[in-house]
Structure formats: structure tokens, C-alpha cells
Design a protein around this motif. Structure first.
Motif, mmCIF file in Angstrom:
data_model
loop_
_atom_site.group_PDB
_atom_site.id
_atom_site.type_symbol
_atom_site.label_atom_id
_atom_site.label_comp_id
_atom_site.label_asym_id
_atom_site.label_seq_id
_atom_site.Cartn_x
_atom_site.Cartn_y
_atom_site.Cartn_z
ATOM 1 N N ILE A 144 7.655 56.901 -5.076
ATOM 2 C CA ILE A 144 7.753 58.522 -5.594
ATOM 3 C C ILE A 144 6.030 58.666 -6.093
ATOM 4 O O ILE A 144 5.393 59.708 -5.462
ATOM 5 N N SER A 145 5.462 57.661 -6.739
ATOM 6 C CA SER A 145 4.160 57.822 -6.880
ATOM 7 C C SER A 145 3.362 58.024 -5.788
ATOM 8 O O SER A 145 2.248 58.874 -5.841
ATOM 9 N N LEU A 146 3.450 57.193 -4.839
ATOM 10 C CA LEU A 146 2.745 57.213 -3.629
ATOM 11 C C LEU A 146 2.667 58.650 -3.057
ATOM 12 O O LEU A 146 1.932 59.154 -2.565
ATOM 13 N N PHE A 147 3.974 59.119 -2.796
ATOM 14 C CA PHE A 147 4.355 60.399 -2.174
ATOM 15 C C PHE A 147 3.674 61.691 -3.182
ATOM 16 O O PHE A 147 3.005 62.284 -2.471
ATOM 17 N N VAL A 148 3.854 61.518 -4.280
ATOM 18 C CA VAL A 148 2.966 62.444 -5.065
ATOM 19 C C VAL A 148 1.507 62.468 -4.797
ATOM 20 O O VAL A 148 0.866 63.554 -4.717
ATOM 21 N N TRP A 149 0.923 61.161 -5.016
ATOM 22 C CA TRP A 149 -0.591 61.352 -4.553
ATOM 23 C C TRP A 149 -1.038 61.543 -3.514
ATOM 24 O O TRP A 149 -2.139 62.209 -3.373
ATOM 25 N N ILE A 150 -0.344 61.129 -2.377
ATOM 26 C CA ILE A 150 -0.623 61.846 -0.941
ATOM 27 C C ILE A 150 -0.508 63.224 -0.972
ATOM 28 O O ILE A 150 -1.265 63.838 -0.257
ATOM 29 N N THR A 151 0.577 63.910 -1.495
ATOM 30 C CA THR A 151 0.803 65.224 -1.676
ATOM 31 C C THR A 151 -0.336 65.879 -2.181
ATOM 32 O O THR A 151 -0.854 67.188 -1.812
ATOM 33 N N ILE A 152 -0.927 65.447 -3.367
ATOM 34 C CA ILE A 152 -1.948 66.041 -4.306
ATOM 35 C C ILE A 152 -3.263 65.995 -3.304
ATOM 36 O O ILE A 152 -3.943 66.886 -3.021
ATOM 37 N N ALA A 153 -3.499 64.728 -2.495
ATOM 38 C CA ALA A 153 -4.510 64.563 -1.759
ATOM 39 C C ALA A 153 -4.624 65.539 -0.607
ATOM 40 O O ALA A 153 -5.667 65.905 -0.370
ATOM 41 N N PHE A 154 -3.526 65.738 -0.089
ATOM 42 C CA PHE A 154 -3.676 66.680 1.175
ATOM 43 C C PHE A 154 -3.076 67.991 0.670
ATOM 44 O O PHE A 154 -3.130 68.955 1.532
ATOM 45 N N ALA A 155 -2.962 68.438 -0.452
ATOM 46 C CA ALA A 155 -2.446 69.971 -0.709
ATOM 47 C C ALA A 155 -3.310 70.842 -0.613
ATOM 48 O O ALA A 155 -3.025 71.856 -0.085
ATOM 49 N N GLU A 156 -4.499 70.360 -0.797
ATOM 50 C CA GLU A 156 -5.598 71.693 -0.882
ATOM 51 C C GLU A 156 -5.678 71.734 0.652
ATOM 52 O O GLU A 156 -5.688 73.033 1.200
ATOM 53 N N GLY A 157 -5.832 71.032 1.558
ATOM 54 C CA GLY A 157 -5.753 71.282 3.064
ATOM 55 C C GLY A 157 -4.695 71.897 3.515
ATOM 56 O O GLY A 157 -4.885 72.809 4.533
#
Length: 190
Positions: free
Chosen positions: A161-174
Motif C-alpha cells: 500500500i505504501s509503495l503504491f501511494v508513493w508511486i502515485t504521488i511521484a507520478f501524480a503531477e505528470g
């Protein structure tokens, strides 16, 4: 863009907060243990000095041990909340309904455990200098927030879950920058 500067800055600030708070917490606990040990050592030295200066005509070991037990109770009982915070088990009722010998032995046990705790906290300070703890806390922050709301999972699920959230945050702006033009075109054409 992979991750915005503001997002990186927020993550970095959270990491630094976890890192510094763990070091500060362990250092504070060690200082409290050292202060208690110093206080007890000074008080015991003063008590033994005072008992050497007092000369009584009739010597009674029972009377002396009762006096020492009362001294120990008056010395330790005000510090019991702090002692319970510093040591892994509770000493709340250790002095209740005990004879003088048991009270003195309880004080020796507490003193010995505080002495051991001093080295435990020194080791914890050295261990907390390693940024691994702060990285783990920062990485697992999303699953920790979910657990505050009552959603607790196993260790592996929490990490995913944490990995998914951090990946989402990292790519969210793009992703958002790509979705906005598509939505604006479809809304304008409608």
C-alpha cells in the motif's frame, strides 16, 4: 516530470522530523536515567554519611533497616512515573505492603535496572543515528495513516500500500498535466 520539488521537500521534511525525533527521544530518556542515578547515588551517599556521624547507645538492626526503608520510599516513590516510563515493566506497586528488607531489595533492583537502561539508551542513540529507521517510518507513513482509521493489514500488504501511494504521488503531477488538456478538450467540445 517525475516528482515535483515541493513534494520532494515535504517528504524530506517528514524524513528529517522522524530522524531527529528518534534521536531526541533516546537522548532524553538516557539523560533522565543518568539524572535519576545521580540523584540516588548522592542521596545514598548523604544517608550513609549521616548514619556514620550518628552514634546511638543501643544499636538495633531492625530499627536501622526500617529507617533505611523509609528513606528509600521517600526517595523513589516521587520518581515512580518517570521510572515506569524509562523501564520496560511497571514498578507501581513494588513498595506496597513490604517489610524493610524487601523495600531495600526492591530499591536495589530498580537501581540495577536503571543502570542497565542507561547503556540500553546509549545503544539506542547510536542505533538511531542510522537513517534506516527514519526511512522505514517515512516509507510506511501511508499505511500508518490508514491504521489510524482502523484499517490494519499485514506487514507485506502495508508495504505494498505504501509503495503504491508513493508511486502515485511521484507520478501524480505528470498524470494530472496530461489529463487536464484531455478533459478541457472534451468539455469544450461538448
Amino acid at each position: 516530470m517525475f516528482i515535483s520539488f515541493v513534494t520532494f521537500l515535504i517528504i524530506f521534511i517528514v524524513f528529517v522530523c522522524f530522524y531527529v525525533s528518534k534521536i531526541h527521544s533516546n537522548r532524553r530518556k538516557k539523560n533522565n536515567v543518568v539524572q535519576l542515578l545521580s540523584k540516588y547515588r548522592t542521596a545514598v551517599d548523604e544517608q550513609s554519611e549521616a548514619s556514620k556521624q550518628t552514634t546511638t547507645v543501643t544499636y538495633s538492626p531492625l530499627n536501622e533497616s526500617e529507617e533505611i526503608a523509609n528513606f528509600v520510599k521517600n526517595l523513589v516513590i516521587p520518581d515512580m512515573p518517570l521510572i515506569d516510563e524509562l523501564l520496560p515493566y511497571s514498578y507501581e506497586s513494588i513498595f506496597e505492603n513490604q517489610d524493610s528488607r524487601a523495600t531495600i531489595e526492591s530499591f536495589r533492583i530498580i537501581h540495577s535496572n536503571l543502570y542497565s537502561a542507561q547503556y540500553k539508551y546509549e545503544h539506542a542513540i547510536k542505533k538511531s543515528l542510522n537513517p534506516k529507521y527514519a526511512l522505514q517510518k517515512t516509507f510506511l507513513l501511508p499505511s500508518k495513516i490508514l491504521s489510524w482509521f482502523g484499517l490494519s493489514f499485514g506487514l507485506i500488504i502495508n508495504r505494498l500500500i505504501s509503495l503504491f501511494v508513493w508511486i502515485t504521488i511521484a507520478f501524480a503531477e505528470g498524470i494530472i498535466q496530461e489529463i487536464i488538456p484531455i478533459l478541457s478538450k472534451t468539455l469544450l467540445n461538448s
